[in-house]
Design a protein around this motif. Structure first.
Motif, PDB file in Angstrom:
ATOM      1  N   LYS A  12      -5.756  -3.010  -1.908  1.00 31.00           N
ATOM      2  CA  LYS A  12      -4.828  -2.439  -2.872  1.00 31.00           C
ATOM      3  C   LYS A  12      -3.738  -1.699  -2.120  1.00 31.00           C
ATOM      4  N   VAL A  13      -2.501  -2.075  -2.372  1.00 33.21           N
ATOM      5  CA  VAL A  13      -1.356  -1.443  -1.717  1.00 33.21           C
ATOM      6  C   VAL A  13      -0.288  -1.170  -2.767  1.00 33.21           C
ATOM      7  N   LYS A  14       0.691  -0.352  -2.401  1.00 30.56           N
ATOM      8  CA  LYS A  14       1.810  -0.091  -3.300  1.00 30.56           C
ATOM      9  C   LYS A  14       3.052   0.214  -2.493  1.00 30.56           C
ATOM     10  N   THR A  15       4.199  -0.063  -3.081  1.00 30.19           N
ATOM     11  CA  THR A  15       5.479   0.179  -2.433  1.00 30.19           C
ATOM     12  C   THR A  15       5.902   1.627  -2.654  1.00 30.19           C
ATOM     13  N   ARG A  16       7.008   2.002  -2.033  1.00 26.88           N
ATOM     14  CA  ARG A  16       7.581   3.312  -2.274  1.00 26.88           C
ATOM     15  C   ARG A  16       8.333   3.305  -3.606  1.00 26.88           C
ATOM     16  N   VAL A  17       8.655   4.469  -4.106  1.00 29.42           N
ATOM     17  CA  VAL A  17       9.387   4.601  -5.356  1.00 29.42           C
ATOM     18  C   VAL A  17      10.883   4.599  -5.066  1.00 29.42           C
ATOM     19  N   LEU A  18      11.627   3.757  -5.804  1.00 31.90           N
ATOM     20  CA  LEU A  18      13.088   3.737  -5.698  1.00 31.90           C
ATOM     21  C   LEU A  18      13.656   4.408  -6.943  1.00 31.90           C
ATOM     22  N   ARG A  19      14.496   5.400  -6.720  1.00 32.63           N
ATOM     23  CA  ARG A  19      14.959   6.250  -7.811  1.00 32.63           C
ATOM     24  C   ARG A  19      16.148   5.639  -8.552  1.00 32.63           C
ATOM     25  N   LYS A  20      16.076   5.727  -9.887  1.00 31.54           N
ATOM     26  CA  LYS A  20      17.182   5.438 -10.782  1.00 31.54           C
ATOM     27  C   LYS A  20      17.852   4.092 -10.506  1.00 31.54           C
ATOM     28  N   THR A  21      17.108   3.038 -10.674  1.00 33.44           N
ATOM     29  CA  THR A  21      17.646   1.687 -10.493  1.00 33.44           C
ATOM     30  C   THR A  21      16.856   0.712 -11.341  1.00 33.44           C
ATOM     31  N   LEU A  22      17.551  -0.310 -11.843  1.00 35.10           N
ATOM     32  CA  LEU A  22      16.918  -1.403 -12.585  1.00 35.10           C
ATOM     33  C   LEU A  22      16.839  -2.678 -11.761  1.00 35.10           C
ATOM     34  N   ASP A  23      17.404  -2.649 -10.552  1.00 35.16           N
ATOM     35  CA  ASP A  23      17.357  -3.799  -9.633  1.00 35.16           C
ATOM     36  C   ASP A  23      16.896  -3.318  -8.263  1.00 35.16           C
ATOM     37  N   PRO A  24      15.656  -2.886  -8.123  1.00 32.03           N
ATOM     38  CA  PRO A  24      15.197  -2.306  -6.853  1.00 32.03           C
ATOM     39  C   PRO A  24      14.999  -3.366  -5.774  1.00 32.03           C
ATOM     40  N   ALA A  25      15.475  -3.072  -4.571  1.00 33.87           N
ATOM     41  CA  ALA A  25      15.256  -3.930  -3.396  1.00 33.87           C
ATOM     42  C   ALA A  25      14.245  -3.233  -2.490  1.00 33.87           C
ATOM     43  N   PHE A  26      12.977  -3.631  -2.570  1.00 30.11           N
ATOM     44  CA  PHE A  26      11.920  -2.979  -1.813  1.00 30.11           C
ATOM     45  C   PHE A  26      11.901  -3.465  -0.357  1.00 30.11           C
ATOM     46  N   ASP A  27      11.830  -4.781  -0.166  1.00 27.08           N
ATOM     47  CA  ASP A  27      11.762  -5.394   1.161  1.00 27.08           C
ATOM     48  C   ASP A  27      10.652  -4.749   1.995  1.00 27.08           C
ATOM     49  N   GLU A  28       9.434  -4.794   1.494  1.00 25.07           N
ATOM     50  CA  GLU A  28       8.282  -4.231   2.187  1.00 25.07           C
ATOM     51  C   GLU A  28       7.259  -5.333   2.450  1.00 25.07           C
ATOM     52  N   THR A  29       6.720  -5.331   3.655  1.00 21.88           N
ATOM     53  CA  THR A  29       5.797  -6.369   4.097  1.00 21.88           C
ATOM     54  C   THR A  29       4.403  -5.787   4.250  1.00 21.88           C
ATOM     55  N   PHE A  30       3.415  -6.460   3.659  1.00 16.60           N
ATOM     56  CA  PHE A  30       2.025  -6.048   3.744  1.00 16.60           C
ATOM     57  C   PHE A  30       1.238  -7.161   4.448  1.00 16.60           C
ATOM     58  N   THR A  31       0.487  -6.778   5.472  1.00 15.96           N
ATOM     59  CA  THR A  31      -0.288  -7.731   6.261  1.00 15.96           C
ATOM     60  C   THR A  31      -1.772  -7.438   6.081  1.00 15.96           C
ATOM     61  N   PHE A  32      -2.537  -8.450   5.654  1.00 14.96           N
ATOM     62  CA  PHE A  32      -3.971  -8.303   5.408  1.00 14.96           C
ATOM     63  C   PHE A  32      -4.718  -9.138   6.448  1.00 14.96           C
ATOM     64  N   TYR A  33      -5.408  -8.458   7.357  1.00 15.22           N
ATOM     65  CA  TYR A  33      -6.130  -9.140   8.427  1.00 15.22           C
ATOM     66  C   TYR A  33      -7.557  -9.478   8.000  1.00 15.22           C
ATOM     67  N   GLY A  34      -8.125 -10.461   8.668  1.00 16.80           N
ATOM     68  CA  GLY A  34      -9.522 -10.833   8.442  1.00 16.80           C
ATOM     69  C   GLY A  34      -9.762 -11.692   7.227  1.00 16.80           C
ATOM     70  N   ILE A  35      -8.720 -12.332   6.680  1.00 15.94           N
ATOM     71  CA  ILE A  35      -8.887 -13.223   5.532  1.00 15.94           C
ATOM     72  C   ILE A  35      -8.798 -14.669   6.038  1.00 15.94           C
ATOM     73  N   PRO A  36      -9.897 -15.439   6.039  1.00 16.77           N
ATOM     74  CA  PRO A  36      -9.839 -16.828   6.505  1.00 16.77           C
ATOM     75  C   PRO A  36      -8.930 -17.669   5.612  1.00 16.77           C
ATOM     76  N   TYR A  37      -8.288 -18.658   6.203  1.00 12.32           N
ATOM     77  CA  TYR A  37      -7.377 -19.521   5.446  1.00 12.32           C
ATOM     78  C   TYR A  37      -8.120 -20.316   4.382  1.00 12.32           C
ATOM     79  N   SER A  38      -9.408 -20.605   4.628  1.00 16.21           N
ATOM     80  CA  SER A  38     -10.181 -21.368   3.649  1.00 16.21           C
ATOM     81  C   SER A  38     -10.424 -20.582   2.364  1.00 16.21           C
TER      82      SER A  38
END
Length: 426
Positions: free
Chosen positions: A206-232
């Motif tokens: 479970k992850v979450k982005t930061r809060v962007l103030r006062k906008t209806l078109d937020p550009a987060f551009d945040e990358t989350f990497t989850f290790y240890g998950i097999p491709y299968s």
């Protein structure tokens, strides 16, 4: 003898002069040392940078929303954005919103997005970008010809990318932006959006982005990497995005959600760009809240009440995974004032939980006329506030089985009496 006395007198006259000279030199040295220490501290504070608190990578944006200057906040004027372009590091990503088409496609010259320095060793084959068209012709027609009622029902679009790093056995999710969000603040007619992401069905990540103030078109551009998950196992997973608006004084407003089953999505050739329409949050359709098995025993001699939370069954689905993590809160009230509270352990991923936990409450008065017990069945959620699944109240003024159960323990003290009770809406 007279010359000797004169020599001693001259010697004592020179001592105050020498002491004054040394005191002056000491004062000058102390002031100089103090000024030098102050300058060193000031320079060290100016060069000190705050540590990063997020474990994922943010591209060219400060991770502390409250410390952002007006020039770096989303929605600043064009002049401030042009000044920031020269100060942006080379490895950061700049999203040019004007160069996207209606489908949210980015130009092919978009720089690479890296979740960590370990991805630099990947071959160009793994970075072959593909765009999956997720917008049907019907949705395109609705975008071009929206009535006023349709615009109110529209919750916006979420843009993101998926990638799998075979060398690191890591699943990479980049939340790019959201467009066309509704205004949750009626006064300012804007929102403070952020996104929570959960990997189902296990809900371990479970992850979450930061809060962007006062906008209806937020550009987060945040990358989350989850290790240890097999491709299968990727095909068995489902991504759940929850789009919320931050509220400082009450519970955050839920804008909508996006559910992405990964079955049938191929990530072996490289990064996949996707966009999905945000839909309303799935409302539970269960007619009942489930049942709770409670055992009570009143000891009139010691003036104590023993409560045993035994079982729960037929609990409704509390989220899109179809599984709840229930636990029970027990509140003791005297004259409508809570005087004691207890809670059970959390039972993972089950609609039929077995608790078997005993609690003993001291009764502050004779008899149970002014005493009542409230049972709250909640779904444990680490990422947000726990949601109430159902509620049960037992007492002399309770209706149905709750009142009958309470009457029996008053008539038969020192006897353990157990009954099933239907839960009502929380």
């Amino acid at each position: 003898m007279a010359p000797i006395a004169t020599g001693r007198q001259q010697h004592f006259d020179e001592i105050p002069t020498v002491v004054g000279i040394f005191s002056a030199f000491g004062l000058v040295f102390s002031v100089s040392l103090f000024a030098w220490i102050c300058c060193q501290r000031k320079s060290s504070k100016s060069n000190k940078t705050p540590p990063y608190k997020f474990v994922h990578v943010l591209k060219g944006v400060d991770i502390y929303p409250e410390n952002l200057s007006s020039k770096k906040k989303f929605g600043a004027d064009d002049k401030s954005e042009e000044k920031n372009k020269s100060a942006t590091p080379k490895n950061s990503l700049h999203l040019d919103l004007e160069k996207r088409d209606l489908n949210g496609n980015f130009p092919k010259t978009t720089p690479k997005i890296q979740s960590s320095p370990d991805l630099d060793n990947l071959s160009p084959k793994h970075f072959a970008e593909r765009k999956k068209d997720s917008v049907s012709p019907d949705s395109l027609k609705s975008i071009t010809s929206l009535s006023s009622e349709d615009k109110q029902d529209k919750l916006g679009t979420l843009f993101f990318s998926l990638e799998y790093n075979f060398e690191k056995k890591a699943f990479v999710v980049n939340i790019k932006e959201a467009r066309g969000l509704p205004a949750m603040d009626e006064q300012s007619m804007t929102s403070d959006p952020y996104i929570k992401m959960t990997i189902l069905p296990e809900k371990k990540h479970k992850v979450k982005t930061r809060v962007l103030r006062k906008t209806l078109d937020p550009a987060f551009d945040e990358t989350f990497t989850f290790y240890g998950i097999p491709y299968s196992q990727i095909q068995d997973l489902t991504l759940h995005f929850m789009i919320l608006s931050f509220d400082r004084f009450s519970r955050d407003d839920v804008i909508g959600e996006v559910l992405i089953p990964l079955a049938g999505i191929e990530l072996s050739e490289g990064r996949l760009l996707m966009d999905r329409e945000i839909i309303k949050r799935n409302v539970r359709k269960s007619s009942g809240r489930g049942e709770l098995l409670i055992s009570l025993c009143y000891q009139s001699t010691t003036n104590t009440l023993t409560v045993v939370v035994l079982k729960a069954r037929h609990l409704p689905k509390s989220d899109v995974s179809g599984l709840s993590d229930p636990y029970v809160k027990v509140n003791l009230y005297h004259a409508k004032k809570r005087i004691s509270k207890k809670k059970t352990h959390v039972k993972k991923c089950t609609p039929n939980a077995v608790f078997n936990e005993l609690f003993v409450f001291d009764i502050p008065c004779e008899g149970l006329d002014d005493i009542s017990i409230e049972f709250l069945v909640l779904d444990s959620d680490r990422g947000s506030r726990n949601e109430v699944i159902g509620r049960l109240t037992l007492g002399s003024s309770a209706e149905g089985t709750g009142g009958e159960h309470w009457k029996e323990i008053c008539e038969y003290p020192r006897r353990q009496i157990a009954k099933w009770h239907m839960l009502c809406d929380g």
